[in-house]
Design a protein around this motif. Structure first.
Motif, PDB file in Angstrom:
ATOM      1  N   VAL A   1     -28.599  39.380  16.884  1.00 50.42           N
ATOM      2  CA  VAL A   1     -29.898  39.723  17.046  1.00 50.42           C
ATOM      3  C   VAL A   1     -30.103  40.844  16.308  1.00 50.42           C
ATOM      4  CG1 VAL A   1     -31.445  40.918  18.588  1.00 50.42           C
ATOM      5  CG2 VAL A   1     -29.817  39.141  19.531  1.00 50.42           C
ATOM      6  N   GLY A   2     -29.298  41.744  16.095  1.00 54.59           N
ATOM      7  CA  GLY A   2     -29.486  42.895  14.938  1.00 54.59           C
ATOM      8  C   GLY A   2     -29.613  42.331  13.328  1.00 54.59           C
ATOM      9  N   LEU A   3     -28.635  41.429  13.217  1.00 55.55           N
ATOM     10  CA  LEU A   3     -28.538  40.938  11.645  1.00 55.55           C
ATOM     11  C   LEU A   3     -30.100  40.227  11.277  1.00 55.55           C
ATOM     12  CD1 LEU A   3     -25.069  39.806  10.882  1.00 55.55           C
ATOM     13  CD2 LEU A   3     -26.406  41.583   9.775  1.00 55.55           C
ATOM     14  N   CYS A   4     -30.455  39.409  12.442  1.00 52.22           N
ATOM     15  CA  CYS A   4     -31.678  38.822  12.108  1.00 52.22           C
ATOM     16  C   CYS A   4     -32.821  39.551  11.785  1.00 52.22           C
ATOM     17  CB  CYS A   4     -32.033  37.848  13.472  1.00 52.22           C
ATOM     18  SG  CYS A   4     -33.245  36.649  13.257  1.00 52.22           S
ATOM     19  N   LEU A   5     -32.775  40.935  12.611  1.00 49.75           N
ATOM     20  CA  LEU A   5     -33.882  41.509  12.667  1.00 49.75           C
ATOM     21  C   LEU A   5     -33.881  42.333  11.268  1.00 49.75           C
ATOM     22  CD1 LEU A   5     -34.156  42.662  16.360  1.00 49.75           C
ATOM     23  CD2 LEU A   5     -35.897  41.083  14.894  1.00 49.75           C
ATOM     24  N   LEU A   6     -32.589  42.642  10.977  1.00 47.26           N
ATOM     25  CA  LEU A   6     -32.700  43.515   9.643  1.00 47.26           C
ATOM     26  C   LEU A   6     -32.320  42.935   8.315  1.00 47.26           C
ATOM     27  CD1 LEU A   6     -30.616  46.564  11.459  1.00 47.26           C
ATOM     28  CD2 LEU A   6     -32.899  46.380  11.037  1.00 47.26           C
ATOM     29  N   MET A   7     -32.195  41.484   8.423  1.00 45.06           N
ATOM     30  CA  MET A   7     -31.847  40.872   7.257  1.00 45.06           C
ATOM     31  C   MET A   7     -32.434  41.043   5.973  1.00 45.06           C
ATOM     32  SD  MET A   7     -29.482  38.898   6.165  1.00 45.06           S
ATOM     33  CE  MET A   7     -28.718  38.419   7.847  1.00 45.06           C
ATOM     34  N   ASN A   8     -33.915  41.298   6.137  1.00 38.23           N
ATOM     35  CA  ASN A   8     -34.661  41.521   4.919  1.00 38.23           C
ATOM     36  C   ASN A   8     -34.315  42.807   4.062  1.00 38.23           C
ATOM     37  OD1 ASN A   8     -37.270  40.332   3.431  1.00 38.23           O
ATOM     38  ND2 ASN A   8     -37.603  42.677   3.606  1.00 38.23           N
ATOM     39  N   PRO A   9     -34.177  43.913   4.743  1.00 41.75           N
ATOM     40  CA  PRO A   9     -33.792  45.109   4.131  1.00 41.75           C
ATOM     41  C   PRO A   9     -32.110  44.997   3.377  1.00 41.75           C
ATOM     42  CG  PRO A   9     -33.900  45.597   6.343  1.00 41.75           C
ATOM     43  CD  PRO A   9     -34.860  44.263   6.281  1.00 41.75           C
ATOM     44  N   LEU A  10     -31.373  44.350   4.222  1.00 43.61           N
ATOM     45  CA  LEU A  10     -29.969  44.125   3.938  1.00 43.61           C
ATOM     46  C   LEU A  10     -29.804  43.192   2.804  1.00 43.61           C
ATOM     47  CD1 LEU A  10     -28.468  43.264   7.436  1.00 43.61           C
ATOM     48  CD2 LEU A  10     -27.776  45.100   5.843  1.00 43.61           C
ATOM     49  N   VAL A  11     -30.838  42.099   2.552  1.00 46.62           N
ATOM     50  CA  VAL A  11     -30.473  41.342   1.450  1.00 46.62           C
ATOM     51  C   VAL A  11     -31.192  42.088   0.195  1.00 46.62           C
ATOM     52  CG1 VAL A  11     -31.484  39.338   0.183  1.00 46.62           C
ATOM     53  CG2 VAL A  11     -30.655  38.975   2.656  1.00 46.62           C
ATOM     54  N   LEU A  12     -32.024  42.854   0.280  1.00 48.24           N
ATOM     55  CA  LEU A  12     -32.691  43.627  -0.711  1.00 48.24           C
ATOM     56  C   LEU A  12     -31.760  44.856  -1.224  1.00 48.24           C
ATOM     57  CD1 LEU A  12     -36.449  44.029   0.424  1.00 48.24           C
ATOM     58  CD2 LEU A  12     -35.504  42.476  -1.511  1.00 48.24           C
ATOM     59  N   VAL A  13     -31.024  45.243  -0.443  1.00 52.34           N
ATOM     60  CA  VAL A  13     -30.102  46.243  -0.546  1.00 52.34           C
ATOM     61  C   VAL A  13     -28.839  45.917  -1.156  1.00 52.34           C
ATOM     62  CG1 VAL A  13     -28.496  48.111   0.180  1.00 52.34           C
ATOM     63  CG2 VAL A  13     -30.931  48.191   0.924  1.00 52.34           C
ATOM     64  N   PHE A  14     -28.226  44.765  -0.556  1.00 57.03           N
ATOM     65  CA  PHE A  14     -27.031  44.315  -1.264  1.00 57.03           C
ATOM     66  C   PHE A  14     -26.933  43.349  -2.251  1.00 57.03           C
ATOM     67  CE2 PHE A  14     -26.147  46.029   3.110  1.00 57.03           C
ATOM     68  CZ  PHE A  14     -25.137  46.956   2.846  1.00 57.03           C
ATOM     69  N   CYS A  15     -28.093  42.346  -2.243  1.00 57.60           N
ATOM     70  CA  CYS A  15     -28.168  41.411  -3.427  1.00 57.60           C
ATOM     71  C   CYS A  15     -29.367  41.555  -4.377  1.00 57.60           C
ATOM     72  CB  CYS A  15     -28.343  40.255  -2.627  1.00 57.60           C
ATOM     73  SG  CYS A  15     -27.098  39.760  -1.408  1.00 57.60           S
ATOM     74  N   GLY A  16     -30.212  42.349  -4.015  1.00 58.28           N
ATOM     75  CA  GLY A  16     -31.385  42.654  -5.043  1.00 58.28           C
ATOM     76  C   GLY A  16     -32.626  41.612  -4.634  1.00 58.28           C
ATOM     77  N   GLY A  17     -33.676  42.019  -5.479  1.00 51.60           N
ATOM     78  CA  GLY A  17     -35.130  41.246  -5.285  1.00 51.60           C
ATOM     79  C   GLY A  17     -34.908  40.075  -5.640  1.00 51.60           C
ATOM     80  N   LYS A  18     -34.087  39.522  -6.523  1.00 51.51           N
ATOM     81  CA  LYS A  18     -33.766  38.299  -7.145  1.00 51.51           C
ATOM     82  C   LYS A  18     -33.550  37.368  -6.078  1.00 51.51           C
ATOM     83  CE  LYS A  18     -32.877  39.505 -11.991  1.00 51.51           C
ATOM     84  NZ  LYS A  18     -31.902  39.419 -13.032  1.00 51.51           N
ATOM     85  N   TYR A  19     -32.899  37.633  -4.950  1.00 56.64           N
ATOM     86  CA  TYR A  19     -32.079  36.996  -3.981  1.00 56.64           C
ATOM     87  C   TYR A  19     -33.356  36.834  -2.822  1.00 56.64           C
ATOM     88  CZ  TYR A  19     -27.982  36.830  -6.539  1.00 56.64           C
ATOM     89  OH  TYR A  19     -27.131  36.616  -7.724  1.00 56.64           O
ATOM     90  N   ILE A  20     -34.298  37.126  -2.836  1.00 57.36           N
ATOM     91  CA  ILE A  20     -35.128  37.377  -1.580  1.00 57.36           C
ATOM     92  C   ILE A  20     -35.394  35.960  -0.694  1.00 57.36           C
ATOM     93  CG2 ILE A  20     -37.253  36.579  -2.821  1.00 57.36           C
ATOM     94  CD1 ILE A  20     -37.034  39.206   0.052  1.00 57.36           C
ATOM     95  N   GLU A  21     -34.904  34.865  -1.437  1.00 59.90           N
ATOM     96  CA  GLU A  21     -34.996  33.471  -0.902  1.00 59.90           C
ATOM     97  C   GLU A  21     -34.114  33.459   0.188  1.00 59.90           C
ATOM     98  OE1 GLU A  21     -37.053  31.198  -0.782  1.00 59.90           O
ATOM     99  OE2 GLU A  21     -38.475  32.052  -2.344  1.00 59.90           O
ATOM    100  N   ALA A  22     -32.762  34.299  -0.131  1.00 58.16           N
ATOM    101  CA  ALA A  22     -31.580  34.500   0.818  1.00 58.16           C
ATOM    102  C   ALA A  22     -31.959  34.847   2.383  1.00 58.16           C
ATOM    103  CB  ALA A  22     -30.568  34.976   0.110  1.00 58.16           C
TER     104      ALA A  22
END
Length: 482
Positions: free
Chosen positions: A303-324
């Motif tokens: 549940v927590g990952l699903c709700l926080l996935m957008n900032p997690l991807v942006l922080v750990f992978c960068g804006g290029k990976y927003i599709e992830a």
């Protein structure tokens, strides 16, 4: 050999797993930005190709060897004999694996652009065989495994920052990814003399191992295909960028998902012993505690990952990976079903000697996964592959549970399940509310995480969850002793 504490083993193995997950949190944000989605996708495609040949080399030996070695670990002569026989079988399979890989590199045109990467990644095959990881699981030497892993992970991090500096350094990135495993397995080979001495003069009984090994080999093949088929099919049916998006999303999911097998691996030798001795009371007690543990952590994490996935991807992978983001969010329920599937299928069914039932369940789920991938990847790319994996995992886990219906019915988990579900639901509402109070990405992750943990723990206390209260009691008693 005296039995070691399951709690200590679980702590050490979980610590090792957490460290394994922690280092990618340092390295992946750096490497993803330096290399970009295309080159990350190339390396992941090469790794997925090598994984198929690693299946041949492993021959399903790890699970079988752990089970058999655990049975005789108190008898040095029998342990030496079985270890030697299994090692010889493993080496023969490794030679066959490299021969098949050489043929594939020559005749499969798709591999021409990935040849160097595939060769680099394939070094894992021989060193995994030499490392004999199954031996350390059988003797439950998790202290050595944890320290060894930490040392070589630090080495690999240092090498990554030293060698991967431009997007053209993707071959070095592939090499660094295998170094921690290669070094650890070389050390394993020499350290194994603490427990075994290879003896090539005794009368080998190779044939008696082959039947069970081949059943588990088939299971390993199907399981490994299930683990990598999506990345491989994306490579063939879509673009390197889609592979990169899928790999980035799955990286975050697998970093968390790896925690659960850490405890299950520790339990497997002990459960096998209980089944062999007919100790049903201990089996049910340990299984109930394990399932409650898996549910207690997997549900709120999903549940927590699903709700926080957008900032997690942006922080750990960068804006290029927003599709992830959508890929990883689709896969969040996978954490729950994968954890339960590992336990019911890979531990209980195998410990009961029901390997064939596990194999048939895997075959059906992988077939479903392949069909769904063909239907969804061309139209939806990485998102389609994620959905296919999720549905297939759900079907697999439910099949295991149907096969073990009578066993599961006797476990003490129903009331706890409702407590974990309700607590996760309330926690999710609080995380969603707190997340929307901040615009800073780090605060969007950290503050809701702390709030979510506090709310979840409070709910378990209010609902008087037995496992939670026992854990709190243990911690309180240890502090009082100090």
């Amino acid at each position: 050999m005296p039995q070691k504490s399951l709690k200590a083993n679980a702590f050490l193995n979980t610590l090792k797993t957490v460290l394994t997950l922690f280092f990618p949190l340092i390295t992946f944000p750096y490497s993803s930005r330096v290399l970009g989605p295309d080159n990350i996708g190339k390396v992941n495609f090469a790794q997925s190709v090598v994984s198929y040949f690693a299946i041949v080399a492993s021959l399903g030996i790890s699970t079988y060897a752990t089970r058999e070695a655990a049975k005789v670990r108190d008898n040095p002569s029998l342990l030496n004999k079985i270890a030697t026989e299994i090692f010889l079988i493993n080496m023969a399979a490794t030679i066959v694996s490299y021969a098949l890989l050489a043929v594939a590199l020559v005749f499969v045109g798709k591999f021409d652009d990935y040849r160097l990467l595939i060769i680099i990644c394939s070094s894992l095959i021989i060193f995994t065989t030499v490392g004999m990881g199954w031996l350390y699981q059988a003797v439950e030497d998790y202290f050595y495994i944890t320290i060894r892993s930490l040392v070589f992970q630090v080495v690999s991090v240092v090498l990554l920052f030293a060698l991967v500096k431009t997007k053209e350094d993707y071959a070095w990135y592939a090499a660094v990814n295998v170094i921690s495993n290669v070094g650890a397995n070389i050390l394993n080979f020499f350290h194994s003399r603490k427990y075994i001495r290879f003896s090539f003069k005794s009368n080998f009984e190779i044939k008696k191992h082959l039947k069970s090994i081949f059943v588990l080999f088939a299971t390993t093949i199907v399981g490994s295909i299930f683990a990598s088929i999506d990345t491989t099919m994306l490579g063939f049916l879509s673009s390197d960028s889609e592979v990169g998006f899928y790999s980035a999303g799955m990286k975050l999911i697998h970093m968390v998902n790896g925690i659960f097998p850490a405890m299950i691996i520790v339990i497997f030798p002990r459960v096998s012993y209980y089944f062999a001795s007919g100790d049903e009371k201990s089996i049910l007690h340990l299984s109930s505690k394990t399932v409650n543990f898996l549910l207690c952590f997997s549900m709120p994490i999903a549940v927590g990952l699903c709700l926080l996935m957008n900032p997690l991807v942006l922080v750990f992978c960068g804006g290029k990976y927003i599709e992830a983001v959508s890929v990883a969010q689709t896969m969040c329920p996978y954490l729950i079903f994968s954890a339960l599937g590992h336990f019911f299928g890979g531990t209980i069914l195998v410990a009961k000697g029901k390997e064939k039932q596990q194999l048939y369940s895997l075959l059906f789920s992988v077939s479903l996964d392949v069909v769904l991938n063909f239907l969804l990847i061309r139209g939806y790319g990485a998102k389609g592959a994620a959905f296919a994996t999720l549905i297939s995992q759900v079907v697999m886990t439910l099949t295991y549970m149907l096969l073990l219906h009578d066993f599961i019915r006797r476990l003490s988990i129903k009331f706890s399940f409702l407590q974990f579900f309700l607590s996760s639901l309330v926690m999710g509402i609080s995380v969603c509310f707190v997340r929307n109070l901040f615009s800073n990405l780090i605060l969007q992750i950290f503050v809701p995480f702390v709030a979510g943990v506090a709310v979840y723990a409070t709910m378990l206390f209010v609902l008087r969850n037995r496992m939670f209260l026992e854990a709190c009691g243990d911690v309180f008693r240890k502090f009082r002793k100090r």
